[in-house]
Write a protein that holds these residues in place. Structure first.
Motif, short mmCIF file in Angstrom:
data_model
loop_
_atom_site.label_atom_id
_atom_site.label_comp_id
_atom_site.label_asym_id
_atom_site.label_seq_id
_atom_site.Cartn_x
_atom_site.Cartn_y
_atom_site.Cartn_z
N GLY A 294 -16.72 -25.73 52.43
CA GLY A 294 -15.87 -26.91 52.56
C GLY A 294 -15.91 -27.85 51.38
N ALA A 295 -16.78 -27.58 50.40
CA ALA A 295 -16.92 -28.49 49.26
C ALA A 295 -15.86 -28.26 48.19
CB ALA A 295 -18.31 -28.35 48.63
N ALA A 296 -15.23 -27.09 48.22
CA ALA A 296 -14.21 -26.77 47.21
C ALA A 296 -12.82 -27.11 47.76
CB ALA A 296 -14.29 -25.29 46.85
N PRO A 297 -11.84 -27.17 46.89
CA PRO A 297 -10.46 -27.40 47.34
C PRO A 297 -10.04 -26.36 48.38
CG PRO A 297 -10.60 -27.63 44.96
CD PRO A 297 -11.94 -27.11 45.42
N ASP A 298 -9.24 -26.78 49.34
CA ASP A 298 -8.74 -25.91 50.41
C ASP A 298 -9.86 -25.37 51.29
OD1 ASP A 298 -6.06 -26.20 49.51
OD2 ASP A 298 -6.43 -24.68 47.97
N GLY A 299 -10.99 -26.08 51.33
CA GLY A 299 -12.06 -25.71 52.25
C GLY A 299 -12.96 -24.60 51.79
N GLY A 300 -12.88 -24.21 50.53
CA GLY A 300 -13.73 -23.13 50.03
C GLY A 300 -15.16 -23.58 49.81
N GLY A 301 -15.96 -22.65 49.26
CA GLY A 301 -17.37 -22.93 49.04
C GLY A 301 -17.81 -22.58 47.64
N THR A 302 -19.00 -21.95 47.53
CA THR A 302 -19.57 -21.64 46.22
C THR A 302 -18.58 -20.91 45.31
OG1 THR A 302 -21.85 -21.54 47.07
CG2 THR A 302 -21.38 -20.37 45.02
N ALA A 303 -18.02 -19.83 45.78
CA ALA A 303 -17.15 -19.01 44.95
C ALA A 303 -15.93 -19.78 44.45
CB ALA A 303 -16.70 -17.76 45.72
N GLU A 304 -15.35 -20.57 45.35
CA GLU A 304 -14.12 -21.28 45.00
C GLU A 304 -14.34 -22.46 44.07
OE1 GLU A 304 -13.49 -18.73 48.36
OE2 GLU A 304 -14.93 -20.35 48.08
N LEU A 305 -15.59 -22.90 43.91
CA LEU A 305 -15.86 -24.03 43.01
C LEU A 305 -15.71 -23.62 41.55
CD1 LEU A 305 -18.78 -25.71 44.95
CD2 LEU A 305 -16.65 -26.82 44.27
N GLY A 306 -15.81 -22.31 41.28
CA GLY A 306 -15.37 -21.81 40.00
C GLY A 306 -16.36 -21.76 38.86
N GLY A 307 -17.60 -22.15 39.04
CA GLY A 307 -18.56 -22.06 37.94
C GLY A 307 -19.84 -22.81 38.24
N ARG A 308 -20.87 -22.51 37.44
CA ARG A 308 -22.21 -23.05 37.70
C ARG A 308 -22.25 -24.57 37.65
NH1 ARG A 308 -27.75 -20.55 35.36
NH2 ARG A 308 -27.05 -18.94 36.81
#
Length: 267
Positions: free
Chosen positions: A98-112
């Protein structure tokens, strides 16, 4: 490999931007065990989790695996498979769900950089609520014997120790080179043994061990820290990475895994 997984196109693209851990991904692809993604719901939150099942006849003890500050990586997922290989149900929640746009997580945040920033921004009450929900979920699985332990690495090692101060029914906590709670009243709430795994070359973390040992003893709690000399912070991951140049990391990783599995047998 028996892998039940559904990923969006955005997730697949985002995974490509995370630092490569091809060696960990290769292990997962070769695994004969049942691995799957599940969503654990509580309140208005939905926590994406990776779970690995052992190939055993009887019901198994469960291990909750809390990721590093780098989020739910391929290596963390491979740890769940290694635990399943040893005979345990292992579940790793993506606490960035839920931390990324559209409710995504680690993978969707896009980088370290984005991932570590998001981890630092997590509310501790939310982390505790997520871990409580995941512990409840895995403990009630038909394949689980009802015994649940918690483990974690780096940031996750600190959250492991902290979760032990908030959850009475976990059977053991395995904290790998994580920060230690500093308040006596928090440590006094711990109701299970805490086993620490620390790197010899990690003064930032290790400076807290003597005081924690004293406070845990005063509170009548079990705390057994072991320091693996020559190893650096993050040795459980680095010790598996074929590009790592420090042989002490591999030695520490192998010894720590042996100790961890022996302790789990006693649960």
């Amino acid at each position: 490999m028996k892998l039940s997984i559904m990923l969006s196109a955005a997730t697949v693209m985002a995974l490509a931007s995370v630092p490569a851990q091809d060696w960990a991904k290769a292990r997962l692809e070769k695994s004969p065990r049942h691995l799957e993604w599940v969503k654990v719901k509580h309140g208005n939150r939905e926590v994406n989790c990776f779970i690995a099942y052992p190939e055993v006849k009887d019901k198994a003890t469960a291990v909750v695996v809390i990721h590093e500050i780098f989020g739910l990586s391929d290596w963390v997922r491979s740890v769940t498979d290694q635990l399943a290989e040893a005979g345990y149900i292992a579940i790793a929640p993506d606490l960035l769900s839920g931390a990324a746009p559209d409710g995504g997580g680690t993978a969707e945040l896009g980088g370290r950089d984005a991932v570590t920033k998001a981890v630092y921004a997590l509310a501790l009450d939310q982390v505790t609520a997520d871990l409580n929900a995941v512990t409840d979920y895995v403990g009630k699985l038909p394949a689980c014997n009802g015994k649940v332990t918690v483990s974690g690495f780096c940031w996750g090692g600190g959250q492991t120790f902290r979760f032990a101060t908030n959850r009475k029914d976990i059977k053991a906590a395995f904290s790998f080179y994580g920060p230690i709670p500093e308040k006596e009243d928090e440590l006094a709430r711990i109701n299970c043994p805490v086993y620490g795994f620390y790197a010899g070359n990690d003064a930032r973390i290790n400076a807290s061990i003597p005081r924690a040992t004293e406070m845990m003893k005063k509170a009548g709690k079990i705390y057994e820290p072991v320091i693996y000399e020559g190893a650096g912070h993050g040795f459980m991951r680095a010790g598996e990475d074929p590009t790592d140049k420090n042989p002490a990391n591999k030695k520490a990783r192998d010894e720590a895994w042996s100790r961890w599995k022996e302790l789990l047998k006693k649960i």
